[in-house]
Design an enzyme around this catalytic site. Sequence first.
Site, mmCIF file in Angstrom:
data_model
loop_
_atom_site.group_PDB
_atom_site.id
_atom_site.type_symbol
_atom_site.label_atom_id
_atom_site.label_comp_id
_atom_site.label_asym_id
_atom_site.label_seq_id
_atom_site.Cartn_x
_atom_site.Cartn_y
_atom_site.Cartn_z
ATOM 1 N N LYS A 11 -15.514 -51.347 16.186
ATOM 2 C CA LYS A 11 -15.394 -50.128 15.403
ATOM 3 C C LYS A 11 -15.216 -50.517 13.948
ATOM 4 C CE LYS A 11 -12.483 -46.075 14.510
ATOM 5 N NZ LYS A 11 -11.286 -45.292 14.877
ATOM 6 N N GLU A 39 -1.474 -37.653 9.692
ATOM 7 C CA GLU A 39 -1.259 -38.761 10.635
ATOM 8 C C GLU A 39 0.022 -39.544 10.364
ATOM 9 O OE1 GLU A 39 -3.723 -42.441 12.713
ATOM 10 O OE2 GLU A 39 -4.663 -41.239 11.149
#
Length: 402
Positions: free
Chosen positions: A143, A202
Amino acid sequence: MTTFTVSTAEKATQLLEDYQAGSSFFFSSPLRTLLARGTLLSLPKGESGKLAEHVDELLKHAKQSEEDVSIIVGAVPFDHRRPAQLVVPTSVQIAGPLHFDANAAENPPASTTYEIEPVPTPEQFMRGVESGLARLESGELCKIVLSRTLQMTSTTPVDIHQLLKNLARKNKHGYTFAVDLPGDEESDSRYSKRTLIGASPELLVSRTGMTVTANPLAGSTPRSKDPIEDQKRAQALLASAKDLHEHAVVIDAVAAALRPFCRTLEVPESPSLVHTETMWHLSTTITGELSDPSTSSLEVALAMHPTPAVCGTPTDLARTAIGEIEPFDREFYTGMIGWCNSQGDGDWVVTIRCAEVEDRSMRLYAGAGVVLGSSPEAELAETSAKFRTMLHAMGLNNETTS
């Protein structure tokens, strides 16, 4: 010694009103609001290695007795080799969470015209995603998170205080922040001070006593103004194999980083949905009990930073690839911002949905996670949607990012 004032929940909005760019640190969460002023002590410039140990020594130096509690506030950059911006303030005021009168009219942002330069251009960003996908297909990476910026210049100085209030009002369930940054040494401008401002959804990690909590977000989709379409998008995200894989990569990495510090660790088997004003996200809340009471929130946060949610995996290879693909320095974007006290408690959030402000200029940041199955067009659309947090607070629409 830092002076502390603990206020009632009703005083939280007053702390927001009392914020002053250039001399304050502001941080609000669903649990508390914190306003710090002045600088009693600061981390020596150039200190990047063994950051937790340096901060621990600074906090011990700031204490006058065993009963005193000292605190450090500020930001840590994306690149761990770069110096952090952390200070022991001269005063701290703490209150409960922010609450706004639902019936009160919002103060609209002042009408301002901006010159806008996207860096990279949308076309260049999509080519960067193609480069990232090639590295994934070769097996080099699992990723990579790639980002882009909007460089915006206005004819008048940016009203940072009003921008902060707009962000806080529009993002009630997240983490709103503003922190002073050192000026650009290469700039000839007399306005050398910068402010990092944003509303992150977050939580990297929070520590209260022996309990640590992390809330990684990975896998996202833009929201729709149509309620039916909005719910369709949310359910599609929850069923998306591509996004579930992206989320699992992040959860595995976060859990692996936390386990060495914890006696017990609870990791839900599947994610849930959370939303901001502009985005749906896959979310997992991880909780653990620390093994060692001397482990601080900052020490845990540094062990987790950067997560695959903002960098990629394997971390070092992804960070190197980001440096090769992105045509700008992230600096504090995708770093972490928050506070830690001498007892080890604290909150650290991921520095996203943010901008750097200097006088009349702003640099907005937005990124997207690239995994096998990603498309350049979809990742461009995701970054455009993520810009909306700052753009809406500025009174601008999303056409700016096209």
